[in-house]
Design a protein around this motif. Structure first.
Motif, PDB file in Angstrom:
ATOM      1  N   ASP A  36      -1.789 -11.523   4.638  1.00  0.00           N
ATOM      2  CA  ASP A  36      -2.056 -10.454   3.672  1.00  0.00           C
ATOM      3  C   ASP A  36      -3.115 -10.862   2.658  1.00  0.00           C
ATOM      4  OD1 ASP A  36      -0.200  -8.865   4.923  1.00  0.00           O
ATOM      5  OD2 ASP A  36       1.423  -9.303   3.502  1.00  0.00           O
ATOM      6  N   GLU A  37      -3.024 -12.098   2.185  1.00  0.00           N
ATOM      7  CA  GLU A  37      -3.987 -12.600   1.203  1.00  0.00           C
ATOM      8  C   GLU A  37      -5.383 -12.709   1.819  1.00  0.00           C
ATOM      9  OE1 GLU A  37      -4.305 -16.258  -2.089  1.00  0.00           O
ATOM     10  OE2 GLU A  37      -2.876 -16.375  -0.418  1.00  0.00           O
ATOM     11  N   ARG A  39      -6.544 -10.981   4.384  1.00  0.00           N
ATOM     12  CA  ARG A  39      -7.038  -9.626   4.630  1.00  0.00           C
ATOM     13  C   ARG A  39      -7.572  -9.010   3.343  1.00  0.00           C
ATOM     14  NH1 ARG A  39      -6.765  -5.205   8.014  1.00  0.00           N
ATOM     15  NH2 ARG A  39      -6.416  -3.194   7.023  1.00  0.00           N
TER      16      ARG A  39
END
Length: 319
Positions: A36-37, A39
């Motif tokens: 997530d980070e 992305r």
């Protein structure tokens, strides 16, 4: 301020050089980030260094500020070119880092297949003393280099040391140093018919897909050795296997394949007249230093001119 986001883990000294080359952009490395980070960082990137699945995902998103993608490999056939073109993103690659290592691997295969070194190694593993009945010589033979770019021309240079007759094939047909005679792609079969060795350095594009097929193997000499270090998709694998099995060519040195990894049950593995390497001829401890030189030149030019200057992909040519 915009950001340069790298998916490759550059070391401290390399990061410093990147920051100095383009001080107007912040530098972020997502190596070690969670999905997530990573992305989130990539979604906000103006410049991306490297290519992976996360980059593939974000370029299909809407509204990203990406202006330039620097691939750290030479090939771009795995990258969705039409999507980048539609986004107005400039794509560059690292062509030029490979000539030394790959040309050495080409000649390692060429000489092994000529002097039966590959067979001697297999016999050694079986502790079998079995001298060859006859071995060839590379000196004075004709070598065809398909794709006379940086790798092809370094290979041509080495071939000259063996007093070989060097034929080249390139899209433009323009002459080049170390190549005795250059041909266009339309003259391919004429070149193949003359050659004792055929070295495929071609990129994979719509034009080169299965460029080497049954017709091409049919015009080669029965004594010819075919070496492919470009892209597997440039060769019709079924036609290659048939040519080897029917002894329409003498042997092959293969580093690239239509399906990678090559499946365990694939017939190429068991052919005595074939040398297989796992897409590694570009492997060298100097790779990233050479790639970084291209990256830094592009970053400096981007900082001054708003665009990179080296190895910009031609959308029409697809490389």
């Amino acid at each position: 301020m915009g950001t340069i986001v790298s998916v490759h883990p550059f070391d401290e000294e390399q990061v410093k050089a990147i920051q100095e080359a383009c001080p107007s952009l912040d530098y972020v490395s997502v190596s070690g980030f969670g999905a997530d980070e990573a992305r989130a960082a990539l979604m906000g990137a103006e410049v991306i260094l490297g290519w992976n699945r996360d980059v593939l995902k974000i370029i299909h998103a809407h509204g990203i500020p990406l202006r330039w993608l620097q691939n750290l490999g030479a090939g771009v056939d795995h990258i969705p070119l039409e999507r980048l073109q539609s986004l107005g993103v400039i794509l560059t690659h690292a062509s030029g880092v490979h000539p030394n290592g790959i040309s050495e691997s080409i000649f390692a295969m060429l000489l092994s297949l000529t002097r039966n070194v590959h067979i001697a190694i297999r016999n050694q593993q079986q502790q079998t003393w079995k001298p060859s009945k006859i071995m060839g010589e590379a000196h004075g033979k004709t070598i065809a280099i398909l794709g006379a770019g940086a790798i092809g021309l370094e290979t041509a240079k080495l071939a000259q040391a063996f007093s070989m007759n060097v034929l080249g094939v390139r899209k433009s047909g323009e002459p080049a140093e170390w190549v005795d005679r250059m041909y266009t792609i339309e003259q391919l079969n004429e070149v193949l018919a003359q050659s004792d060795y055929i070295v495929n350095c071609l990129p994979l594009t719509a034009q080169t897909k299965h460029l080497i097929g049954r017709e091409q193997f049919a015009v080669m000499k029965p004594s010819a050795i075919y070496i492919n270090i470009g892209r597997g998709g440039t060769t019709d694998t079924a036609a290659l296997i048939d040519a080897l099995q029917q002894e329409r060519i003498a042997g092959a040195g293969l580093d690239v394949f239509e399906q990678e990894p090559l499946p365990q049950e694939h017939p190429l593995w068991k052919m005595e007249n074939v040398i297989i390497t796992p897409h590694e001829t570009g492997n060298t401890p100097y790779y990233m230093d050479r790639a970084l030189s291209i990256v830094l030149d592009n970053l400096k030019y981007y900082s001054a001119q708003g665009k990179p200057c080296r190895n910009v992909v031609d959308w029409q040519a697809q490389y």
